[in-house]
Design a protein around this motif. Structure first.
Motif, PDB file in Angstrom:
ATOM      1  N   TRP A 200      37.515  43.889  24.296  1.00  0.00           N
ATOM      2  CA  TRP A 200      37.012  44.175  25.639  1.00  0.00           C
ATOM      3  C   TRP A 200      37.898  43.559  26.716  1.00  0.00           C
ATOM      4  O   TRP A 200      37.997  44.088  27.828  1.00  0.00           O
ATOM      5  CB  TRP A 200      35.576  43.663  25.774  1.00  0.00           C
ATOM      6  N   LEU A 201      38.572  42.444  26.407  1.00  0.00           N
ATOM      7  CA  LEU A 201      39.469  41.828  27.382  1.00  0.00           C
ATOM      8  C   LEU A 201      40.657  42.740  27.692  1.00  0.00           C
ATOM      9  O   LEU A 201      41.180  42.738  28.805  1.00  0.00           O
ATOM     10  CB  LEU A 201      39.972  40.478  26.859  1.00  0.00           C
ATOM     11  N   GLU A 202      41.075  43.505  26.700  1.00  0.00           N
ATOM     12  CA  GLU A 202      42.200  44.420  26.906  1.00  0.00           C
ATOM     13  C   GLU A 202      41.788  45.647  27.714  1.00  0.00           C
ATOM     14  O   GLU A 202      42.547  46.144  28.550  1.00  0.00           O
ATOM     15  CB  GLU A 202      42.768  44.865  25.554  1.00  0.00           C
ATOM     16  N   TYR A 203      40.571  46.120  27.487  1.00  0.00           N
ATOM     17  CA  TYR A 203      40.172  47.401  28.071  1.00  0.00           C
ATOM     18  C   TYR A 203      39.336  47.285  29.343  1.00  0.00           C
ATOM     19  O   TYR A 203      39.044  48.303  29.969  1.00  0.00           O
ATOM     20  CB  TYR A 203      39.388  48.219  27.032  1.00  0.00           C
ATOM     21  N   TRP A 204      38.960  46.062  29.757  1.00  0.00           N
ATOM     22  CA  TRP A 204      38.057  45.968  30.909  1.00  0.00           C
ATOM     23  C   TRP A 204      38.658  46.550  32.195  1.00  0.00           C
ATOM     24  O   TRP A 204      37.911  47.143  32.995  1.00  0.00           O
ATOM     25  CB  TRP A 204      37.593  44.519  31.119  1.00  0.00           C
ATOM     26  N   PRO A 205      39.980  46.426  32.458  1.00  0.00           N
ATOM     27  CA  PRO A 205      40.502  47.065  33.683  1.00  0.00           C
ATOM     28  C   PRO A 205      40.296  48.578  33.681  1.00  0.00           C
ATOM     29  O   PRO A 205      39.978  49.176  34.719  1.00  0.00           O
ATOM     30  CB  PRO A 205      41.992  46.707  33.668  1.00  0.00           C
ATOM     31  N   LEU A 206      40.471  49.191  32.510  1.00  0.00           N
ATOM     32  CA  LEU A 206      40.261  50.631  32.388  1.00  0.00           C
ATOM     33  C   LEU A 206      38.805  50.982  32.670  1.00  0.00           C
ATOM     34  O   LEU A 206      38.508  51.926  33.421  1.00  0.00           O
ATOM     35  CB  LEU A 206      40.659  51.089  30.984  1.00  0.00           C
ATOM     36  N   PHE A 207      37.878  50.210  32.085  1.00  0.00           N
ATOM     37  CA  PHE A 207      36.457  50.480  32.293  1.00  0.00           C
ATOM     38  C   PHE A 207      36.058  50.273  33.759  1.00  0.00           C
ATOM     39  O   PHE A 207      35.255  51.030  34.302  1.00  0.00           O
ATOM     40  CB  PHE A 207      35.604  49.584  31.391  1.00  0.00           C
ATOM     41  N   PHE A 208      36.643  49.244  34.391  1.00  0.00           N
ATOM     42  CA  PHE A 208      36.309  48.979  35.798  1.00  0.00           C
ATOM     43  C   PHE A 208      36.794  50.121  36.689  1.00  0.00           C
ATOM     44  O   PHE A 208      36.057  50.591  37.577  1.00  0.00           O
ATOM     45  CB  PHE A 208      36.931  47.657  36.252  1.00  0.00           C
ATOM     46  N   MET A 209      38.034  50.566  36.478  1.00  0.00           N
ATOM     47  CA  MET A 209      38.553  51.666  37.296  1.00  0.00           C
ATOM     48  C   MET A 209      37.747  52.941  37.069  1.00  0.00           C
ATOM     49  O   MET A 209      37.469  53.690  38.010  1.00  0.00           O
ATOM     50  CB  MET A 209      40.037  51.899  36.988  1.00  0.00           C
TER      51      MET A 209
END
Length: 386
Positions: A200-209
């Protein structure tokens, strides 16, 4: 392209079934005596159902394949749309809508098919073309839906039209989608173990955008038809034509992505997202101060263009970074991030419109867009430094 044209057909038919009935859906609820708050609350609850079930359906598709889950989703949609035509009270149609929220994940599963079946070198153009096909469905379906809704028992005919489109989609899925087993080393693990394995630390920017982009979409969905109907006094058929004109911009942009792919490859995905979100921000900012209908329509051009590009670039990031065995789980997590935004935004937008009018709603969209742009710029700089 011919080997995966079924992906475009599934996307087109799914959105056409929604685009046919949804422009008249709120009007139908109002006819049953539902308040604006009840309508926005139903939309929020629908998104909450998507939030809860999205990762579960995605993980199940990793384990059992996309095709069985797509078929189940479509079969349920067939019965749900047919049943809507026989609903004459708010509660019954609300229950069906919430059940659709639990079981209908066609778009999420359809996008997973791109990662499963399309070579990585073609995925950017495929996502762009899929968005164009989806926009094409939004060009055609609302015009038909708006025209039919003006007739007596129009909603009944629209619900059956949507159901028949789902029947066609189920046939396409049954005969065209390959039965592909997802190779995974963790077939015996349960759903929650799959979710825990996601970084989740890797993908959180994608999820936020994705969440911020969905917020801008929700703002438009809540306010657009309201502004057209109550501010500019358009009839349902005129609203349908306006939606069609707006969707044509997305069609052109989606097909342009394929043509401009060599240009886009020069930049990393976060830089592309940054410029797209800035364009989206200025579109919503201008829309909040539009003095008349003509300016209002002109402001939709950068919004539709940026929205199509953002969706393509975010899906490209996901396709490039995830593995086959957790693609469905990540698609489900993205659906959940979308659903969080769709759960909160309608009620916040409704309150903003009550206090500040449509300008307040569009400023919420501008705020969401600039928040995502700042994050994209930060990670773009981080990539440059590394």
């Amino acid at each position: 392209m011919k080997s995966f044209v079924f992906i475009y057909i599934i996307g087109f038919l799914d959105i056409a079934s929604l685009g046919t009935i949804m422009p008249s859906f709120n009007r139908r609820l109002r006819k049953f005596g539902a308040t604006h708050f009840q309508i926005t609350l139903l939309e929020s609850l629908f998104s909450s159902c998507q939030f809860i079930t999205g990762p579960i359906v995605g993980t199940l598709s990793d384990r059992y394949g996309r095709k069985p889950l797509l078929l189940l989703s479509m079969i349920f949609s067939i019965f749900a749309f047919f049943a809507m035509g026989h609903c004459y009270v708010y509660l019954s149609i609300a229950v069906i809508r919430l059940m659709l929220g639990c079981f209908k994940h066609t778009q999420m599963l359809g996008k997973s098919l791109i990662g499963d079946n399309v070579p990585k070198s073609l995925q950017l153009s495929t996502h762009g073309k899929l968005n164009s096909v989806i926009s094409l469905a939004f060009m055609i379906a609302p015009v038909y839906g708006g025209y039919i809704s003006e007739y007596e028992n129009g909603f009944y005919y629209l619900s059956y039209s949507s159901g028949l489109l789902c029947v066609l989609n189920a046939i396409v899925i049954a005969f065209c989608v390959p039965t592909k087993k997802i190779e995974s080393t963790s077939q015996n693990k349960n759903i929650f173990q799959h979710l825990k394995e996601v970084d989740w630390l890797e993908y959180w920017p994608l999820f936020f955008m994705k969440m911020m982009y969905t917020t801008t979409l929700s703002v438009m969905m809540v306010s657009f038809i309201f502004v057209l109907g109550e501010t500019y006094k358009l009839t349902p058929s005129q609203v349908g034509c306006t939606i069609s004109v707006n969707s044509s911009i997305g069609v052109c942009t989606g097909f342009a992505v394929a043509r401009l792919e060599p240009f886009f490859l020069k930049y990393n995905s976060f830089k592309k997202c940054f410029f797209s979100f800035i364009l989206l921000f200025f579109g919503y900012l201008c829309l909040s101060f539009a003095p008349n209908f003509m300016i209002f329509m002109l402001c939709l051009i950068p919004i539709s263009t940026a929205g199509t590009l953002i969706d393509v670039f975010l899906n490209q990031i996901l396709s490039e970074t995830c593995k086959d065995e957790n693609r469905g789980t990540l698609e489900g997590a993205m659906t959940s991030s979308n659903s969080i935004a769709r759960s909160i935004t309608p009620m916040v937008t409704g309150m903003a419109m009550d206090i500040y009018g449509s300008s307040g709603a569009f400023l919420i969209g501008a705020l969401a867009a600039i928040s995502a742009a700042i994050l994209a710029k930060f990670f773009d700089g981080k990539i440059k430094r590394s």
